[in-house]
Design a protein around this motif. Structure first.
Motif, PDB file in Angstrom:
ATOM      1  N   GLY A 125       0.821  -1.211   0.000  1.00  0.00           N
ATOM      2  CA  GLY A 125       0.000   0.000   0.000  1.00  0.00           C
ATOM      3  C   GLY A 125       0.857   1.264   0.000  1.00  0.00           C
ATOM      4  O   GLY A 125       2.091   1.207   0.069  1.00  0.00           O
ATOM      5  N   ARG A 126       0.193   2.403  -0.095  1.00  0.00           N
ATOM      6  CA  ARG A 126       0.891   3.690  -0.192  1.00  0.00           C
ATOM      7  C   ARG A 126       1.775   3.982   1.009  1.00  0.00           C
ATOM      8  O   ARG A 126       2.737   4.735   0.913  1.00  0.00           O
ATOM      9  CB  ARG A 126      -0.123   4.828  -0.338  1.00  0.00           C
ATOM     10  CG  ARG A 126      -0.840   4.844  -1.632  1.00  0.00           C
ATOM     11  CD  ARG A 126      -1.581   6.149  -1.826  1.00  0.00           C
ATOM     12  NE  ARG A 126      -2.845   6.198  -1.119  1.00  0.00           N
ATOM     13  CZ  ARG A 126      -3.932   6.800  -1.593  1.00  0.00           C
ATOM     14  NH1 ARG A 126      -3.889   7.377  -2.776  1.00  0.00           N
ATOM     15  NH2 ARG A 126      -5.038   6.817  -0.905  1.00  0.00           N
ATOM     16  N   GLN A 127       1.427   3.399   2.145  1.00  0.00           N
ATOM     17  CA  GLN A 127       2.199   3.658   3.358  1.00  0.00           C
ATOM     18  C   GLN A 127       3.521   2.882   3.379  1.00  0.00           C
ATOM     19  O   GLN A 127       4.390   3.160   4.204  1.00  0.00           O
ATOM     20  CB  GLN A 127       1.377   3.269   4.594  1.00  0.00           C
ATOM     21  CG  GLN A 127      -0.024   3.856   4.640  1.00  0.00           C
ATOM     22  CD  GLN A 127      -0.028   5.353   4.714  1.00  0.00           C
ATOM     23  OE1 GLN A 127       0.847   5.950   5.340  1.00  0.00           O
ATOM     24  NE2 GLN A 127      -0.992   5.987   4.065  1.00  0.00           N
ATOM     25  N   HIS A 128       3.672   1.942   2.480  1.00  0.00           N
ATOM     26  CA  HIS A 128       4.840   1.060   2.486  1.00  0.00           C
ATOM     27  C   HIS A 128       6.028   1.746   1.826  1.00  0.00           C
ATOM     28  O   HIS A 128       5.883   2.498   0.855  1.00  0.00           O
ATOM     29  CB  HIS A 128       4.511  -0.240   1.752  1.00  0.00           C
ATOM     30  CG  HIS A 128       5.431  -1.371   2.070  1.00  0.00           C
ATOM     31  ND1 HIS A 128       6.665  -1.525   1.489  1.00  0.00           N
ATOM     32  CD2 HIS A 128       5.285  -2.420   2.925  1.00  0.00           C
ATOM     33  CE1 HIS A 128       7.238  -2.621   1.953  1.00  0.00           C
ATOM     34  NE2 HIS A 128       6.416  -3.185   2.835  1.00  0.00           N
ATOM     35  N   ARG A 129       7.222   1.474   2.320  1.00  0.00           N
ATOM     36  CA  ARG A 129       8.424   2.139   1.810  1.00  0.00           C
ATOM     37  C   ARG A 129       8.751   1.752   0.368  1.00  0.00           C
ATOM     38  O   ARG A 129       9.469   2.468  -0.329  1.00  0.00           O
ATOM     39  CB  ARG A 129       9.625   1.828   2.723  1.00  0.00           C
ATOM     40  CG  ARG A 129      10.144   0.404   2.628  1.00  0.00           C
ATOM     41  CD  ARG A 129      11.350   0.171   3.514  1.00  0.00           C
ATOM     42  NE  ARG A 129      11.978  -1.128   3.225  1.00  0.00           N
ATOM     43  CZ  ARG A 129      12.909  -1.299   2.293  1.00  0.00           C
ATOM     44  NH1 ARG A 129      13.302  -0.281   1.549  1.00  0.00           N
ATOM     45  NH2 ARG A 129      13.442  -2.494   2.084  1.00  0.00           N
ATOM     46  N   LEU A 130       8.203   0.609  -0.109  1.00  0.00           N
ATOM     47  CA  LEU A 130       8.481   0.172  -1.478  1.00  0.00           C
ATOM     48  C   LEU A 130       7.420   0.649  -2.479  1.00  0.00           C
ATOM     49  O   LEU A 130       7.551   0.387  -3.670  1.00  0.00           O
ATOM     50  CB  LEU A 130       8.573  -1.359  -1.540  1.00  0.00           C
ATOM     51  CG  LEU A 130       9.711  -1.994  -0.717  1.00  0.00           C
ATOM     52  CD1 LEU A 130       9.681  -3.510  -0.863  1.00  0.00           C
ATOM     53  CD2 LEU A 130      11.072  -1.443  -1.140  1.00  0.00           C
ATOM     54  N   PHE A 131       6.416   1.346  -1.997  1.00  0.00           N
ATOM     55  CA  PHE A 131       5.342   1.793  -2.883  1.00  0.00           C
ATOM     56  C   PHE A 131       5.890   2.746  -3.954  1.00  0.00           C
ATOM     57  O   PHE A 131       6.609   3.693  -3.662  1.00  0.00           O
ATOM     58  CB  PHE A 131       4.246   2.503  -2.088  1.00  0.00           C
ATOM     59  CG  PHE A 131       3.045   2.872  -2.917  1.00  0.00           C
ATOM     60  CD1 PHE A 131       2.002   1.987  -3.074  1.00  0.00           C
ATOM     61  CD2 PHE A 131       2.974   4.111  -3.558  1.00  0.00           C
ATOM     62  CE1 PHE A 131       0.888   2.308  -3.842  1.00  0.00           C
ATOM     63  CE2 PHE A 131       1.866   4.438  -4.330  1.00  0.00           C
ATOM     64  CZ  PHE A 131       0.822   3.540  -4.470  1.00  0.00           C
ATOM     65  N   GLY A 132       5.545   2.456  -5.194  1.00  0.00           N
ATOM     66  CA  GLY A 132       5.940   3.330  -6.297  1.00  0.00           C
ATOM     67  C   GLY A 132       7.338   3.108  -6.829  1.00  0.00           C
ATOM     68  O   GLY A 132       7.721   3.714  -7.838  1.00  0.00           O
TER      69      GLY A 132
END
Length: 322
Positions: free
Chosen positions: A182-189
């Motif tokens: 999810g967006r809160q995760h450090r790997l998002f994007g």
């Protein structure tokens, strides 16, 4: 003499006692049966005693910490299920017109079943038989199987680990799983990630994500890739697994075609591996020996015909997974 006793029994028995006994066995206890029937525990206990008095034998052995259905009780339970299966179809049998299909179909689904083939069949069935009503419930896969076995539902759709020998299972569709965060995760994007980047990350998954359970291909991949991060969340329902992933508890597996819209909206981000994702079969289940209403029989026949006539490759989602 024996025949007269049998005839007298039919007239004397309170049929509600049989229904109460059936629920006691299904719920595996007096207290839970009372909750299901919305009756007090002494009422349930008294009903069981009366029924045992009618048969002059013990139907359930019940002592502190022990609840066991006796052989006589098991035989009676099987007959009760068959009896109430027949009774449940009487209203439809009486009111059905030869040229019009009516009645209600109960179906049980595992959480968030997304199957275009199934949707098309239901839409077509509704157009052909608009007076048939549907009642659906969303349960864990094991509860779906139990619901069909108990005849609470005529048809179920679920994952499968251990077959119930009384039921039939037909692969309805196949879905591919990917890993998401999810967006809160450090790997998002982040792009250009490798599986190695996930190995120490916190993990969210399904309760059946075990080597000996329905999602074993996912468990095998997790084991092969040596994901050693802590498991911070589990659920038997897809929506709750997705909720925890979106909230940032960790990354985890989700059916790729089910969450395509969440990815487009920026709630989820696809993580590696991208090639050869784990595949899971989702099954249609039913009791081949059950007495079915006309509506149930027509729908089941249509479902089985479409499964038989549609190659599995056309029932695999997303379609580019094959």
């Amino acid at each position: 003499m024996k025949q007269r006793r049998s005839q007298r029994f039919v007239w004397d028995i309170d049929w509600n006692l049989l229904r109460t006994f059936m629920v006691i066995v299904q719920e595996k206890g007096i207290t839970s049966a009372g909750e299901k029937l919305r009756l007090k525990q002494p009422t349930i206990s008294n009903a069981l005693r009366r029924l045992e008095g009618h048969f002059d034998c013990r139907l359930i052995e019940r002592r502190p910490g022990i609840f066991e259905v006796t052989p006589a009780g098991q035989r009676l339970y099987a007959e009760c299920v068959a009896l109430f299966d027949s009774v449940s179809g009487l209203h439809t049998l009486v009111h059905d017109q030869p040229d019009e299909v009516t009645g209600r179909i109960d179906m049980a689904f595992a959480s968030h079943v997304v199957c275009p083939l199934l949707d098309d069949i239901l839409a077509e069935f509704h157009r052909d038989h608009p007076r048939v009503t549907f009642a659906t419930s969303v349960l864990s896969s094991q509860e779906v199987i139990t619901s069909v076995a108990r005849k609470d539902a005529a048809i179920g759709v679920c994952l499968l680990h251990e077959r119930n020998p009384k039921l039939e299972f037909q692969p309805l569709y196949r879905e591919s799983f990917g890993y998401f965060c999810g967006r809160q995760h450090r790997l998002f994007g982040k792009k250009g990630l490798n599986v190695e980047d996930l190995r120490s990350e916190a993990y969210v998954s399904f309760k059946t994500d075990q080597m000996a359970d329905a999602l074993w291909p996912i468990a095998m991949l997790r084991q092969q890739e040596k994901f050693t991060g802590p498991i911070l969340g589990t659920s038997s329902h897809l929506e709750e697994v997705k909720r925890l992933i979106i909230a940032g508890f960790g990354f985890g597996p989700l059916p790729i075609h089910v969450v395509e819209d969440d990815v487009r909206k920026g709630f989820l981000w696809r993580l590696p591996p991208y090639e050869e994702p784990p595949e899971i079969d989702v099954y249609l289940t039913f009791d081949p020996q059950a007495r079915r209403t006309r509506a149930e029989a027509l729908l089941l026949d249509r479902l089985l015909t479409q499964i038989d006539e549609t190659p599995l490759s056309e029932r695999t989602y997303p379609s580019d997974a094959v």
